[in-house]
Design an enzyme around this catalytic site. Structure first.
Site, PDB file in Angstrom:
ATOM      1  CG  HIS A 184      -0.268  -0.462   2.484  1.00 30.55           C
ATOM      2  ND1 HIS A 184      -0.450  -1.720   3.010  1.00 30.55           N
ATOM      3  CD2 HIS A 184       0.621   0.135   3.316  1.00 30.55           C
ATOM      4  CE1 HIS A 184       0.275  -1.867   4.099  1.00 30.55           C
ATOM      5  NE2 HIS A 184       0.946  -0.751   4.312  1.00 30.55           N
ATOM      6  CD  GLN A 252      -1.141   1.858   6.729  1.00 36.10           C
ATOM      7  OE1 GLN A 252      -2.021   1.492   7.520  1.00 36.10           O
ATOM      8  NE2 GLN A 252       0.119   1.492   6.839  1.00 36.10           N
ATOM      9  NE  ARG A 282       9.617  -6.146   8.346  1.00 32.99           N
ATOM     10  CZ  ARG A 282       8.364  -5.668   8.313  1.00 32.99           C
ATOM     11  NH1 ARG A 282       7.983  -4.851   7.349  1.00 32.99           N
ATOM     12  NH2 ARG A 282       7.497  -6.010   9.241  1.00 32.99           N
ATOM     13  CG  ASP A 284       4.896  -3.998   5.540  1.00 34.24           C
ATOM     14  OD1 ASP A 284       5.121  -4.466   6.660  1.00 34.24           O
ATOM     15  OD2 ASP A 284       3.886  -3.317   5.269  1.00 34.24           O
ATOM     16  CD  GLU A 326       4.911  -8.120   8.325  1.00 31.49           C
ATOM     17  OE1 GLU A 326       4.374  -8.130   9.436  1.00 31.49           O
ATOM     18  OE2 GLU A 326       4.320  -7.687   7.319  1.00 31.49           O
ATOM     19  CG  HIS A 395       7.474  -3.065  14.161  1.00 36.69           C
ATOM     20  ND1 HIS A 395       8.015  -4.177  13.543  1.00 36.69           N
ATOM     21  CD2 HIS A 395       6.465  -2.646  13.369  1.00 36.69           C
ATOM     22  CE1 HIS A 395       7.352  -4.397  12.419  1.00 36.69           C
ATOM     23  NE2 HIS A 395       6.412  -3.484  12.290  1.00 36.69           N
TER      24      HIS A 395
HETATM   25  C1  GLC Z   1       3.328  -4.853   8.650  1.00 32.78           C
HETATM   26  C2  GLC Z   1       4.063  -4.009   9.659  1.00 32.78           C
HETATM   27  C3  GLC Z   1       3.070  -3.331  10.548  1.00 32.78           C
HETATM   28  C4  GLC Z   1       2.146  -2.500   9.702  1.00 32.78           C
HETATM   29  C5  GLC Z   1       1.535  -3.324   8.584  1.00 32.78           C
HETATM   30  C6  GLC Z   1       0.924  -2.437   7.560  1.00 32.78           C
HETATM   31  O1  GLC Z   1       2.633  -5.872   9.238  1.00 32.78           O
HETATM   32  O2  GLC Z   1       4.950  -4.805  10.383  1.00 32.78           O
HETATM   33  O3  GLC Z   1       3.698  -2.552  11.519  1.00 32.78           O
HETATM   34  O4  GLC Z   1       1.129  -2.003  10.513  1.00 32.78           O
HETATM   35  O5  GLC Z   1       2.488  -4.067   7.886  1.00 32.78           O
HETATM   36  O6  GLC Z   1       1.905  -1.772   6.817  1.00 32.78           O
HETATM   37  C1  GLC Z   2       0.222  -7.580   9.781  1.00 32.29           C
HETATM   38  C2  GLC Z   2       0.206  -8.853  10.544  1.00 32.29           C
HETATM   39  C3  GLC Z   2      -0.596  -8.760  11.799  1.00 32.29           C
HETATM   40  C4  GLC Z   2      -0.202  -7.539  12.550  1.00 32.29           C
HETATM   41  C5  GLC Z   2      -0.401  -6.342  11.676  1.00 32.29           C
HETATM   42  C6  GLC Z   2      -0.017  -5.042  12.284  1.00 32.29           C
HETATM   43  O1  GLC Z   2      -0.948  -7.514   9.135  1.00 32.29           O
HETATM   44  O2  GLC Z   2      -0.283  -9.886   9.728  1.00 32.29           O
HETATM   45  O3  GLC Z   2      -0.409  -9.861  12.616  1.00 32.29           O
HETATM   46  O4  GLC Z   2      -0.958  -7.450  13.693  1.00 32.29           O
HETATM   47  O5  GLC Z   2       0.384  -6.441  10.542  1.00 32.29           O
HETATM   48  O6  GLC Z   2       0.288  -5.092  13.594  1.00 32.29           O
END
Ligand code: GLC
Ligand code: GLC
Length: 652
Positions: A184, A252, A282, A284, A326, A395
């Protein structure tokens, strides 16, 4: 593979490249492109082959790759070639990572550079710096709402600072990991602004709808990621007069990967960051890349195809760069992000081991390793050239992503057990000294996750509050025990900044309007450097944690059995408090290390005669590498003190 259709297309594409590109030395690029082209073409065709402009898009993709190849610095090319030769380089046990926010750790990027000696003192040689690109002034999801993929938030630094940091780190043999937020953009990104202004090219970069019809259909099967703060998956944009898909926060906007232009933009951005000196990228929220009505819009086959294509393209331009997926999803889904049906990783070489992470917290709460044993046993072997990122905290919140079947196999009720874990980790269970907070409570589904710093979740905050020395001792032991596991399990251990000095929950976020509603900020600290100095003072909490971790990290790097080659065997034990496994050296099967951990606060024993044919391990001849002495034992029974662990060898 040589295949006629794709090969003749490749010839045409190469003829169509701009003359200035053709004139350059593209020898290595061509070799790799030739090797990967059939795969690239096939994947691109699977995703976009039905479009009339397919060939035009294919030409665009190849020219983006060629242009980025021409921008690749000589030093990075040298590293590429070295890593092509030593292609398992990232499986080595020498790597130990840390994730940090540049501002939280040291104010900005120059602060991070000045902090490198501190990280090296601990033994860190891979650094994941959390997102630091331009993002909206107020809430920005910790930088995960990007407004410009090629420019830094000026509070953190400049592009030159990054390049300088990368160069400095490479001289120190440290790896740099950076995020590319592929799923996003922020609603302030230029693409979003153009879409809002009515530019149809950029409307197609996102999913926007005039009416609720399509959004309503999607909502029937899409879960909510932030049910409390961003319910639903669509946001009304008053200026555009349309609904936009916003799976995460309402600012987002999800990118539309059914549009090849989005894919090409994103590969250009990934390669741009590879060229700034990132060793690891990484990616995301990769589970979310493909949206389909009637599905959860996570883990779709096309999301995997997109990642494979990204990998194949990156391999051509920057083969020294590896990807982290991730994907915080169900255990059997996570492993697919290495790529399926192949021996070598075809998607991301590294994936967050969210399963191990959640299982470790289960072991902390239950004081036993029943679910940990079951959960790890149920995980299939990963591919050969792939590895886990093993972490305890990051985080984000802790999601309880276990497989229900494993919970049941351990004799628990899945719903009740998850409820127990949330209660325990938030200190709402008798005898619990954990100090987390619930995150993402969803009354509709009963789901909840947990926020909190490692030290506070492990009981240190409560113990320091009461001054109970035994409780302080146990909390510190628990913190070190958890780290001993991510250091020995197999994969790259990823520490989280602040945990090395026992940083507690930080509730100052409540005073900032843009953060107050998101309690993940309680574990995104600003490092108190006076406190960090206490690591040098004998007997302080900071000293006890930092020094222990430092020793374990240094030790890990000397143990070849800890490299990650699917060389771990879990040991079936009859004592539920213990978790134990063998690590062996792939080429020397006679050489192995026995790792044993006790999650209970009472001492436990383990019968060494039950270890089968590797049982030349006898108590008399054993040495614990961590203490460099014989472990406690009684006859054939190994004795493991409360919250203690051993790394045992029978080498003298
Ligand atoms: C990933 C990041 C998280 C964020 C989400 C949306 O899960 O680790 O911090 O909120 O993506 O970008
Ligand atoms: C990602 C993860 C989820 C997490 C979120 C942001 O979507 O899949 O587990 O909670 O990001 O915190």
């Amino acid at each position: 593979m040589y295949e006629q259709v794709s090969h003749s297309l490749l010839n045409e594409i190469l003829d169509e490249l701009k003359p200035e590109v053709r004139r350059q030395d593209l020898r290595y690029f061509y070799i790799r492109l030739g090797a990967n082209f059939y795969a690239i073409y096939s994947l691109f065709y699977l995703l976009y082959g039905k479009r009339a402009d397919f060939k035009e898009q294919m030409v665009k993709l190849v020219s983006v790759m060629a242009n980025q190849y021409l921008c690749r610095a000589e030093e990075l090319e040298i590293t590429d070639k070295e890593r092509e030769k030593d292609h398992n380089w990232f499986l080595n046990q020498q790597w130990v990572g840390m994730a940090l926010y540049a501002d939280g750790f040291a104010g900005n990027l120059n602060g991070v550079r000045a902090g490198l000696p501190y990280l090296q003192e601990l033994g860190i040689n891979m650094l994941h710096i959390m997102p630091m690109l331009k993002c909206p002034e107020g809430a920005s999801d910790g930088g995960y709402a990007v407004s410009d993929f090629r420019d830094l938030d000026e509070r953190i630094g400049t592009l030159e600072d990054i390049q300088e940091l990368a160069g400095n780190m490479h001289k120190r043999d440290m790896l740099l990991a950076l995020d590319v937020v592929v799923n996003h953009t922020s609603n302030e990104h230029e693409w979003a602004k153009k879409a809002r202004a009515g530019d149809s090219k950029f409307r197609d970069y996102y999913y926007t709808f005039e009416t609720r019809d399509v959004p309503d259909m999607f909502e029937e099967t899409m879960p909510e990621i932030f049910p409390e703060t961003a319910p639903g998956n669509f946001t009304w944009d008053g200026e555009m007069n349309r609904w936009v898909m916003t799976v995460f926060n309402n600012y987002q906007w999800d990118l539309n990967y059914s549009n090849p232009s989005v894919f090409i933009e994103m590969i250009d951005i990934i390669l741009f960051w590879a060229n700034q000196g990132a060793d690891i990228i990484r990616l995301d929220a990769v589970a979310f890349l493909w949206k389909k009505i009637g599905s959860s819009c996570q883990n779709e086959r096309e999301a995997h195809l997109i990642l494979q294509l990204m990998k194949d393209c990156c391999q051509v331009v920057a083969p020294g760069v590896v990807f982290i997926a991730e994907a915080i999803v169900a255990p059997l889904e996570i492993i697919k992000y290495f790529g399926e049906d192949a021996v070598n990783a075809k998607e991301c070489e590294i994936a967050y081991n969210a399963t191990l992470m959640a299982l470790l917290w289960d072991a902390v709460a239950t004081h036993n390793a029943k679910l940990l044993n079951c959960g790890i046993r149920s995980l299939p072997d990963k591919l050969d050239r792939a590895t886990w990122l093993n972490y305890i905290r990051c985080h984000d919140d802790i999601g309880l992503g276990f497989d229900d079947n494993d919970i049941i196999a351990c004799g628990y009720n899945p719903h009740e057990h998850r409820k127990f874990l949330v209660n325990y980790l938030t200190g709402n269970f008798k005898g619990s000294n954990a100090r987390g907070l619930p995150f993402g409570n969803n009354p509709k589904t009963g789901d909840a996750r947990i926020s909190g710093s490692l030290a506070s979740l492990a009981g240190l905050e409560t113990a320091l509050g009461t001054g109970d020395q035994r409780a302080i001792d146990h909390a510190i032991k628990r913190i070190i025990l958890l780290h001993s596991l991510i250091l020995s399990f197999g994969g790259i251990p990823l520490l989280y900044y602040g945990d090395e000095i026992g940083t507690l929950n930080d509730c100052s976020f409540l005073k900032e309007e843009s953060k107050a509603h998101d309690n993940r900020w309680m574990h995104r600290p600003r490092i108190n450097w006076d406190k960090a100095e206490l690591r040098k003072k004998n007997g302080t909490v900071e000293n006890r944690i930092f020094e222990s971790l430092k020793r374990l990290i240094a030790l890990r790097k000397t143990i070849p059995e800890f490299a990650d080659f699917n060389n771990r065997d879990l040991i079936e034990l009859y004592n539920p408090h213990l978790f134990a496994f063998w690590r062996s050296q792939p080429e020397q099967s006679s050489s192995h290390i026995l790792v044993v951990c006790n999650f209970d606060s009472s001492p436990q024993h383990m019968n060494l005669t039950r270890l089968g044919n590797r049982g030349m391990f006898r108590s008399g001849s054993l040495r614990d590498l961590c203490s460099n002495s014989a472990p406690a034992s009684f006859g054939d029974q190994l004795v493991i003190p409360p919250l203690h662990f051993y790394w045992l060898t029978d080498r003298i």
